[in-house]
Design an enzyme around this catalytic site. Structure first.
Site, PDB file in Angstrom:
ATOM      1  N   ASP A 104       0.871  -1.187   0.000  1.00  0.00           N
ATOM      2  CA  ASP A 104       0.000   0.000   0.000  1.00  0.00           C
ATOM      3  C   ASP A 104       0.902   1.229   0.000  1.00  0.00           C
ATOM      4  OD1 ASP A 104      -2.191   1.971   0.639  1.00  0.00           O
ATOM      5  OD2 ASP A 104      -3.340   0.153   1.031  1.00  0.00           O
TER       6      ASP A 104
ATOM      7  N   GLY B  41       4.479   1.360  -1.977  1.00  0.00           N
ATOM      8  CA  GLY B  41       4.631   1.660  -3.397  1.00  0.00           C
ATOM      9  C   GLY B  41       3.342   2.139  -4.018  1.00  0.00           C
ATOM     10  N   ASP B  42       3.397   2.261  -5.341  1.00  0.00           N
ATOM     11  CA  ASP B  42       2.263   2.761  -6.115  1.00  0.00           C
ATOM     12  C   ASP B  42       1.850   1.641  -7.077  1.00  0.00           C
ATOM     13  OD1 ASP B  42       0.588   3.977  -7.938  1.00  0.00           O
ATOM     14  OD2 ASP B  42       1.792   5.808  -8.105  1.00  0.00           O
ATOM     15  N   PHE B  43       0.602   1.164  -6.944  1.00  0.00           N
ATOM     16  CA  PHE B  43       0.219   0.018  -7.783  1.00  0.00           C
ATOM     17  C   PHE B  43       0.086   0.379  -9.259  1.00  0.00           C
ATOM     18  CE2 PHE B  43      -4.067   0.326  -5.261  1.00  0.00           C
ATOM     19  CZ  PHE B  43      -4.558   1.373  -6.034  1.00  0.00           C
TER      20      PHE B  43
ATOM     21  N   HIS C  78     -12.945  -1.194  -7.406  1.00  0.00           N
ATOM     22  CA  HIS C  78     -14.155  -0.347  -7.473  1.00  0.00           C
ATOM     23  C   HIS C  78     -13.828   1.146  -7.310  1.00  0.00           C
ATOM     24  CE1 HIS C  78     -15.528  -0.144  -2.946  1.00  0.00           C
ATOM     25  NE2 HIS C  78     -14.256   0.166  -3.085  1.00  0.00           N
TER      26      HIS C  78
HETATM   27  C1  LIG Z   1     -10.909   1.294  -0.316  1.00  0.00           C
HETATM   28  S1  LIG Z   1      -9.342   1.028   0.383  1.00  0.00           S
HETATM   29  C2  LIG Z   1      -9.316  -0.756   0.554  1.00  0.00           C
HETATM   30  C3  LIG Z   1      -8.391  -1.221   1.640  1.00  0.00           C
HETATM   31  C4  LIG Z   1      -8.400  -2.717   1.923  1.00  0.00           C
HETATM   32  N1  LIG Z   1      -8.014  -3.482   0.742  1.00  0.00           N
HETATM   33  C5  LIG Z   1      -9.745  -3.159   2.452  1.00  0.00           C
HETATM   34  O1  LIG Z   1     -10.448  -3.911   1.793  1.00  0.00           O
HETATM   35  O2  LIG Z   1     -10.094  -2.739   3.573  1.00  0.00           O
HETATM   36  C6  LIG Z   1      -8.265   1.274  -1.016  1.00  0.00           C
HETATM   37  C7  LIG Z   1      -6.795   1.142  -0.689  1.00  0.00           C
HETATM   38  O3  LIG Z   1      -6.034   1.432  -1.867  1.00  0.00           O
HETATM   39  C8  LIG Z   1      -4.877   2.143  -1.467  1.00  0.00           C
HETATM   40  N2  LIG Z   1      -4.324   2.890  -2.612  1.00  0.00           N
HETATM   41  C9  LIG Z   1      -4.876   3.948  -3.245  1.00  0.00           C
HETATM   42  N3  LIG Z   1      -4.085   4.380  -4.243  1.00  0.00           N
HETATM   43  C10 LIG Z   1      -2.980   3.555  -4.224  1.00  0.00           C
HETATM   44  C11 LIG Z   1      -1.814   3.476  -5.036  1.00  0.00           C
HETATM   45  N4  LIG Z   1      -1.631   4.319  -6.056  1.00  0.00           N
HETATM   46  N5  LIG Z   1      -0.900   2.513  -4.765  1.00  0.00           N
HETATM   47  C12 LIG Z   1      -1.105   1.643  -3.728  1.00  0.00           C
HETATM   48  N6  LIG Z   1      -2.219   1.654  -2.925  1.00  0.00           N
HETATM   49  C13 LIG Z   1      -3.138   2.605  -3.179  1.00  0.00           C
HETATM   50  C14 LIG Z   1      -5.387   3.064  -0.369  1.00  0.00           C
HETATM   51  O4  LIG Z   1      -4.342   3.558   0.428  1.00  0.00           O
HETATM   52  C15 LIG Z   1      -6.341   2.126   0.368  1.00  0.00           C
HETATM   53  O5  LIG Z   1      -5.708   1.446   1.415  1.00  0.00           O
END
Ligand SMILES: C[S@@+](CC[C@H](N)C(=O)[O-])C[C@H]1O[C@@H](n2cnc3c(N)ncnc32)[C@H](O)[C@@H]1O
Length: 334
Positions: A200, A223-225, A242
């Site tokens: 994350d 990191g950044d996905f 989503h």
């Molecule tokens: C809606 S939350 C879901 C968290 C977890 N998977 C859950 O089900 O509770 C979306 C997650 O995506 C992460 N996220 C958003 N942009 C991101 C990016 N560019 N790279 C990595 N993670 C990212 C956010 O920090 C967040 O933790």
């Protein structure tokens, strides 16, 4: 046939539904349910302990009693079995998930949903002038409320989905956008042969191995996905796709495909919208995605098209008793 009078009265009643959410938020923030562990309590006593006005609290609990959450008894108010889920110490407490679902970013954006309708863009961005996840990263209170609440928001739904889904006996599970790691921790506890990587943004990662998971089985990677994701055998994406439009999802899925070991798989835990017009939580959550981010809830066919564009193939969609399904995919032969 419904008369015009009955129809108007019904529709105006529907518009009052927001007050149920507001009352639920108020009692969740105050932790009222935590004071109702052992049977009925007089409202005056509850008001004293929660620092509230007894008359207002009684009227709010009366409304929530009509919703089956509290019960009015001769001795005062008690919690129904449904209401037990509001307690902070409930195994899958809804308390912080309710607070997160009704936090001011969500509430204000919902009020401005008309902006999304007109522009096709998140009303959140018109209000706050930046993307939702940038705001959450920069604003300390929003960060605590959102990431703190996410575990509660998704915990129970994911548990129900996990009950239906089998993991391989060994290998590495990468939880992409895994937040504070509640999900990965549940997966590792239920599957002792697996190791886990929590991936994350740096400010989200907890920096601690959860109780009950051995140190050697837990790695955190920031990191950044959209750039790349760590190598692994199974990719979990829970409530992640989503949040994004199709092009962004194809990039995330494509990066998982690139990093995945041969024979690996991707398990997307998201709502799958049904084909009919029956009421579904997914249709409400879809509006949350519309107003906050440029995401959406998807049908099974929409997931199939998304996977195909990312060079993947949907192998199966596993439903659950809750709002989440698992869309499982593997590399497609090109
Ligand atoms: C809606 S939350 C879901 C968290 C977890 N998977 C859950 O089900 O509770 C979306 C997650 O995506 C992460 N996220 C958003 N942009 C991101 C990016 N560019 N790279 C990595 N993670 C990212 C956010 O920090 C967040 O933790």
């Amino acid at each position: 046939m419904t008369s015009p009078e009955a129809s108007a009265v019904h529709l105006i009643g529907e518009a009052h539904a927001y007050l149920k959410a507001a009352a639920l938020r108020a009692v969740a923030v105050l932790g009222v349910a935590d004071h109702l562990g052992d049977g009925p309590r007089p409202v005056e006593e509850l008001a004293r302990e929660t620092g509230t006005d007894a008359d207002c609290l009684g009227r709010m609990l009366r409304l929530l009693a009509a919703g089956g959450i509290f019960r009015r008894e001769p001795g005062g108010f008690s919690l129904t079995p449904l209401g037990q889920g509001l307690r902070t110490d409930s195994r899958y407490s809804a308390r912080w998930g309710i607070v997160m679902s009704t936090m001011d970013t969500h509430w204000q954006s919902a009020f401005e949903l008309g902006t999304s309708l007109r522009t096709g863009k998140p009303s959140f961005e018109a209000l706050y002038g930046k993307p939702f996840f940038d705001h959450v990263a920069e604003d300390e209170a929003a960060r605590a409320e959102f990431h703190g609440g996410m575990g509660s928001f998704s915990g129970a739904a994911r548990r129900l989905a996990l009950d239906e889904y089998d993991f391989p006996g060994g290998g590495t599970v990468v939880d992409v956008g895994g937040g504070r790691g509640g999900f990965l921790s549940d997966v590792l506890k239920g599957n002792p042969g697996l190791d886990g990587v929590l991936f994350d943004q740096a400010h989200v990662l907890p920096g601690a191995v959860p109780d009950g998971v051995g140190e050697g089985r837990w790695t955190e990677v920031a990191g950044d996905f959209f750039d790349e994701v760590p190598r692994g055998d199974v990719y979990l994406l829970s409530y992640v796709l989503h949040d994004w439009d199709d092009d962004a999802c194809v990039r995330i899925l494509g990066n998982c495909r690139e990093a995945m070991v041969p024979g690996g798989r991707i398990a997307v835990f998201d709502a799958v919208v049904g084909a009919g017009d029956e009421p579904e939580d997914a249709k409400l959550l879809d509006l949350v995605m519309m107003m906050l981010v440029s995401g959406r809830e998807r049908t099974a066919e929409e997931f199939e098209r998304l996977f195909e564009k990312a060079g993947l193939r949907v192998e199966r969609v596993v439903g659950s008793e809750g709002p989440l399904s698992v869309v499982e995919g593997v590399r497609a032969e090109r």
